[in-house]
Design a protein around this motif. Structure first.
Motif, PDB file in Angstrom:
ATOM      1  N   UNK A 176       0.818  -1.219   0.000  1.00  0.00           N
ATOM      2  CA  UNK A 176       0.000   0.000   0.000  1.00  0.00           C
ATOM      3  C   UNK A 176       0.845   1.260   0.000  1.00  0.00           C
ATOM      4  N   UNK A 177       1.854   1.324   0.883  1.00  0.00           N
ATOM      5  CA  UNK A 177       2.756   2.473   0.973  1.00  0.00           C
ATOM      6  C   UNK A 177       4.176   1.983   1.208  1.00  0.00           C
ATOM      7  N   UNK A 225       8.248   3.830   1.805  1.00  0.00           N
ATOM      8  CA  UNK A 225       9.330   4.808   1.704  1.00  0.00           C
ATOM      9  C   UNK A 225      10.594   4.151   2.233  1.00  0.00           C
ATOM     10  N   UNK A 226      11.745   4.550   1.676  1.00  0.00           N
ATOM     11  CA  UNK A 226      12.997   3.869   2.030  1.00  0.00           C
ATOM     12  C   UNK A 226      14.161   4.824   1.848  1.00  0.00           C
ATOM     13  N   UNK A 227      14.943   4.976   2.928  1.00  0.00           N
ATOM     14  CA  UNK A 227      16.191   5.740   2.846  1.00  0.00           C
ATOM     15  C   UNK A 227      17.384   4.821   2.954  1.00  0.00           C
ATOM     16  N   UNK A 228      17.322   3.889   3.912  1.00  0.00           N
ATOM     17  CA  UNK A 228      18.406   2.922   4.101  1.00  0.00           C
ATOM     18  C   UNK A 228      17.827   1.704   4.803  1.00  0.00           C
ATOM     19  N   UNK A 229      18.676   0.705   5.034  1.00  0.00           N
ATOM     20  CA  UNK A 229      18.213  -0.518   5.687  1.00  0.00           C
ATOM     21  C   UNK A 229      17.792  -0.279   7.128  1.00  0.00           C
ATOM     22  N   UNK A 230      18.115   0.877   7.693  1.00  0.00           N
ATOM     23  CA  UNK A 230      17.721   1.181   9.064  1.00  0.00           C
ATOM     24  C   UNK A 230      16.684   2.298   9.138  1.00  0.00           C
ATOM     25  N   UNK A 231      16.257   2.810   7.971  1.00  0.00           N
ATOM     26  CA  UNK A 231      15.250   3.868   7.930  1.00  0.00           C
ATOM     27  C   UNK A 231      14.292   3.615   6.772  1.00  0.00           C
ATOM     28  N   UNK A 232      13.162   3.001   7.078  1.00  0.00           N
ATOM     29  CA  UNK A 232      12.164   2.758   6.044  1.00  0.00           C
ATOM     30  C   UNK A 232      10.803   2.541   6.698  1.00  0.00           C
ATOM     31  N   UNK A 233       9.777   2.583   5.877  1.00  0.00           N
ATOM     32  CA  UNK A 233       8.419   2.366   6.367  1.00  0.00           C
ATOM     33  C   UNK A 233       7.596   1.728   5.261  1.00  0.00           C
ATOM     34  N   UNK A 234       6.805   0.732   5.614  1.00  0.00           N
ATOM     35  CA  UNK A 234       5.890   0.157   4.625  1.00  0.00           C
ATOM     36  C   UNK A 234       4.583  -0.248   5.283  1.00  0.00           C
ATOM     37  N   UNK A 235       3.587  -0.386   4.436  1.00  0.00           N
ATOM     38  CA  UNK A 235       2.253  -0.813   4.856  1.00  0.00           C
ATOM     39  C   UNK A 235       1.747  -1.780   3.811  1.00  0.00           C
ATOM     40  N   UNK A 236       1.433  -3.000   4.223  1.00  0.00           N
ATOM     41  CA  UNK A 236       0.955  -4.002   3.280  1.00  0.00           C
ATOM     42  C   UNK A 236      -0.349  -4.607   3.788  1.00  0.00           C
ATOM     43  N   UNK A 237      -1.157  -5.054   2.835  1.00  0.00           N
ATOM     44  CA  UNK A 237      -2.342  -5.839   3.144  1.00  0.00           C
ATOM     45  C   UNK A 237      -2.063  -7.275   2.706  1.00  0.00           C
ATOM     46  N   UNK A 238      -2.410  -8.213   3.570  1.00  0.00           N
ATOM     47  CA  UNK A 238      -2.198  -9.618   3.263  1.00  0.00           C
ATOM     48  C   UNK A 238      -3.494 -10.379   3.507  1.00  0.00           C
ATOM     49  N   UNK A 239      -3.597 -11.549   2.917  1.00  0.00           N
ATOM     50  CA  UNK A 239      -4.791 -12.369   3.121  1.00  0.00           C
ATOM     51  C   UNK A 239      -4.833 -13.509   2.139  1.00  0.00           C
ATOM     52  N   UNK A 240      -5.999 -14.122   2.025  1.00  0.00           N
ATOM     53  CA  UNK A 240      -6.219 -15.234   1.105  1.00  0.00           C
ATOM     54  C   UNK A 240      -7.560 -14.978   0.418  1.00  0.00           C
ATOM     55  N   UNK A 241      -7.493 -14.558  -0.842  1.00  0.00           N
ATOM     56  CA  UNK A 241      -8.704 -14.160  -1.553  1.00  0.00           C
ATOM     57  C   UNK A 241      -9.600 -15.336  -1.910  1.00  0.00           C
TER      58      UNK A 241
END
Length: 864
Positions: free
Chosen positions: A282-283, A285-301
């Protein structure tokens, strides 16, 4: 198309010839009657439009095609007439082509740009009059975009625009100024988009898709801007159109790309990828291996329920300087019939897949309705760096802005390519369809006179601004916070925003709205100026009371932040909430193979799938806590193994610890309770004292106190500062029986608390108990036995008075002034004491005592 038409014609002629050759007496009528027809009439209006042409859209193309019933050009009143076959009545839209030369009766000028209006199929065979306007076009667009019925689409457009009448109604004949103003605004937005598109040679189909996307998904914003715009109707419409285009980043530089996206999404078929486990990014951002952020949706459709929905989990991860930042949602959503605390991760978002006629539908936190369409393409074999650069250049914004910083800087990805099966989806998502209401568990307004949290909405309305005192200086001390909106400030001592606040008439429903400057130094409000008055309303909703603003709410917060403020009184405190308005956002999403490949390329660890929380885990709840130092404190906990007995009841122990001067004090209940049938002595060890059920939630304490509860509202405390949480608890305005939360726990200024944070899994709960039965109880301690004075004027110390022999002795020894004589503590019995804010006289303490006397002869009592 010509070949297909010829084939159909030849087939029809062959069939007729065959029937004629049969001869005989039972065949066909050699002179069949022509099909029955009806006449449709109507008006085309922004203001009434002269020189436009109406047609009946038999092929449902959204345009006037060759061979379709077509009207003559409309006259000055915008009226048109069509003749159609009766069998087609109500089954198709009426389309009005408006040339640039058409004259708008309201302005007396040519519209200057070619555009199209539609009225949706009525579904009524006898419909003979059809009004066509920008508002009816919105209803038609809504039906096309969502697969909704005419009634559903009409209701949504009317509600989102705040119209008093149906958007299908003839606002010209009805002289509906509100609808006419909104129609002009909607049409002006369309005209400006058409102008940009024509200058860039954008195809008509793409232009039409872009107009629908730019208007339909943001109706509340359009309505708020229309209400706030100034000048003539034409000038107001121009203001709104300019603001809409600017917000959408729609200009000559972006029109081509945006039109292509709108058209691709409009015609994209549903995703036919095999159902099963998935990850959707979903979202990121990444600067380095120690500074990043993500948002994911997971499931089984592939795991769908009876309504076709599959459950999705929402996982958020943020690292700052290598330290994972905890996420606390702490948001309560109104589902339509109940308040629901939204989960952190597990099964947050039920989703129903798109079909050929309906978009994907989601129910985020079981309350926020979203409708999404995706245009998906394969990126297998493409360089990751190129795809990231493409995403960063995408011209449409998500809720947090343009994706210009999406993912890592492309150079970090080198020559890596995406694997087979990798796709990139461009998603148009209409969020908050119909509106979404929610409140935040950490948002608890503080009010005068002691500036604690408000316990009731009436207490909130004590923030009166300058309603009561017209000379009052309006500030954050006498008004309630509503919203911050970005603004330019020349003074560096002020934050770059304007703060909206409200003051209330405490005796009525009037509200005054203010805007204030905000100091950088202490976040305080100053220079507050009134920007208008309005009204509020308090209504009961489920187990809460809700204060909403019914008129006068400023347009700027709605158009800028897409929401309106409201307040909820629940669980002994007032919370601040928001009604999010419908809006359209855009996302670029990687699918499972693409995300895994990029994640691995950057060295980001795989996520862990959340699991279902236990229905009733072992219980250990801190009920009360006071703390002076390590040698002087008190706490009370309820502890249970979370295992139900055969009757569905759980049992909990009441554990109390009282340390004074470093010495643990023994606890003796010394109380008997009347259960309704007998006296029950609660055990001193309090083991098994509490029995409770979960569905419905009820409890029994010492077999005598019976409570019901709507269930706890739980706040997550992961990573939160301990001192801030303790201070928040101390501001809680309600009490637990006689326990006042202002003395809860240690002082927030304690250094260890100020440096401490709560670990993962820590929670705080709001629990309202409704006491179904308050038992009679007898206290059996030595100090609870009733003493009686030896004489009415005794000088014997109290602790040497004799105990009452029986009730008759107690009554006889406390006659008060029933029979004359002095009135004092020797002839009256203590009932209750409380402590006033100050002593009534320097000779007295601030303790106020209630006492009682008895008339033994008349069975009377007198209270003092």
């Amino acid at each position: 198309m010509k070949l297909m038409q010829s084939t159909r014609t030849v087939a029809g002629l062959t069939l007729i010839a065959t029937l004629a050759a049969c001869g005989g007496g039972g065949g066909s009528d050699p002179n069949p009657a022509p099909p029955a027809t009806i006449t449709l009439t109507g008006v085309a209006a922004d203001g009434p439009l002269a020189g436009a042409t109406a047609c009946y859209d038999l092929d449902d193309s959204g345009t006037c095609s060759t061979g379709e019933p077509t009207s003559a050009p409309t006259g000055a009143d915008g009226r048109w007439t069509l003749t159609i076959q009766a069998a087609d009545a109500g089954n198709h839209a009426v389309v009005v082509d408006v040339p640039a030369t058409a004259i708008d009766k309201d302005t007396g000028a040519a519209v200057g740009t070619t555009f199209t209006l539609r009225a949706p199929p009525s579904g009524a065979a006898g419909a003979a009059s059809v009004f066509v306007s920008p508002l009816t076009t919105l209803v038609a667009d809504r039906m096309t975009a969502s697969g909704s019925t005419l009634a559903e689409a009409t209701s949504l457009v009317q509600g989102q625009l705040g119209l008093a009448a149906s958007p299908l109604a003839n606002f010209v004949a009805g002289a509906d100024a509100q609808a006419a103003r909104l129609a002009r605004v909607v049409n002006q937005v369309a005209i400006e988009i058409v102008r940009l598109a024509a200058a860039a040679n954008v195809p008509v189909e793409q232009t039409r898709a872009l107009v629908a996307a730019a208007t339909l998904g943001n109706l509340p914003t359009l309505a708020a801007r229309a209400a706030a715009a100034t000048g003539t109707p034409a000038e107001a419409a121009a203001q709104v159109a300019a603001a809409v285009l600017a917000e959408r980043n729609l200009s000559a530089a972006t029109i081509v790309a945006q039109a292509q996206v709108a058209a691709q999404i409009a015609i994209a078929p549903p995703d036919t990828a095999a159902s099963g486990p998935f990850v959707s990014l979903r979202n990121f951002t990444y600067t380095s291996a120690s500074d990043y952020s993500y948002r994911v949706f997971t499931g089984d459709s592939s795991q769908v329920d009876g309504d076709g929905y599959f459950q999705t989990n929402e996982l958020r991860k943020t690292l700052v300087a290598g330290v994972e930042q905890p996420f606390n949602r702490n948001t309560v959503y109104w589902t339509g019939d109940a308040w629901k605390v939204c989960a952190q991760e597990y099964h947050v978002n039920p989703v129903r897949a798109a079909t050929g006629t309906a978009p994907q539908r989601s129910l985020y936190c079981n309350a926020q309705v979203g409708e999404s369409r995706d245009a998906t393409r394969s990126i297998a074999g493409e360089k990751m760096a190129d795809v990231v650069a493409e995403i960063r250049a995408f011209p449409l914004a998500d809720y947090n802005g343009l994706p210009s910083d999406w993912g890592p800087p492309p150079a970090l990805l080198g020559e890596a390519v995406f694997p087979a099966g990798a796709t990139l989806s461009t998603r148009e998502q209409v969020q908050n369809v119909g509106g979404t209401e929610h409140y935040y568990l950490l948002d608890k307004p503080r009010v005068q006179p002691v500036f604690k949290q408000a316990a009731t909405l009436e207490a909130l309305k004590a923030m009166t601004g300058n309603f009561v005192d017209t000379t009052a200086v309006v500030s954050g001390s006498n008004t309630v916070y509503l919203e911050d909106v970005s603004a330019t400030q020349a003074d560096p001592a002020l934050q770059a925003l304007r703060r909206y606040r409200a003051g209330f008439d405490p005796t009525g429903n009037a509200v005054r709205f203010f805007t204030c400057d905000v100091r950088v130094s202490d976040n305080g409000s100053q220079n507050c100026a009134a920007v208008g008055d309005g009204l509020s309303m308090i209504a009961t909703r489920d187990d809460s009371r809700v204060l909403t603003f019914t008129s006068g709410y400023p347009a700027d917060p709605v158009t800028s932040v897409k929401r309106r403020r409201f307040f909820v009184e629940r669980d002994g405190v007032v919370f601040g909430g928001y009604a999010d308005v419908q809006r359209t956002v855009y996302q670029e999403r990687l699918n499972t193979p693409a995300w895994i490949a990029m994640r691995d390329q950057l060295g980001i660890p795989a996520h862990t799938e959340p699991t279902a929380p236990p229905v009733n885990p072992p219980l250990d709840i801190l009920r009360r806590f006071t703390y002076l130092d390590a040698n002087n404190y008190f706490l009370r906990r309820f502890v249970s193994d979370g295992v139900a007995d055969a009757t569905g009841h759980y049992t909990a122990d009441d554990k109390r610890v009282n340390v004074i001067g470093g010495v643990l004090q023994p606890f003796h209940f010394n109380t008997e309770f009347w259960t309704g049938t007998d006296w029950y002595a609660c055990p001193d060890d309090l083991v098994g004292t509490l029995r409770y059920t979960l569905n419905p939630r009820s409890s029994s304490y010492c077999r005598a106190f019976n409570d019901t509860s709507p269930g706890p509202v739980t706040v997550t405390l992961d990573g939160r500062n301990m001192a801030e949480v303790i201070q928040d608890i101390r501001w809680y305005p309600s009490k637990d029986g006689a326990f006042d939360y202002s003395i809860y726990g240690p002082s927030p200024s304690t250094p260890l608390l100020q440096a401490g944070t709560f670990p993962t899994g820590s929670t705080l709960s709001y629990q309202r108990n409704d006491q179904a039965r308050e038992p009679e109880q007898v206290f059996l301690g030595a100090t609870d036995r009733v003493r009686v004075a030896p004489t009415a004027q005794t000088g014997v110390p109290f602790d040497m008075w004799p105990f009452a022999a029986d009730l008759e002795d107690m009554v006889a020894r406390n006659p008060g002034n029933f029979f004359g004589g002095a009135l004092n503590g020797s002839v009256t019995l203590h009932v209750h004491s409380y402590f006033a804010a100050s002593a009534p006289d320097p000779a007295y303490t601030n303790e106020i005592g209630y006492r009682v006397a008895f008339d033994a002869n008349g069975q009377k009592a007198r209270f003092f």
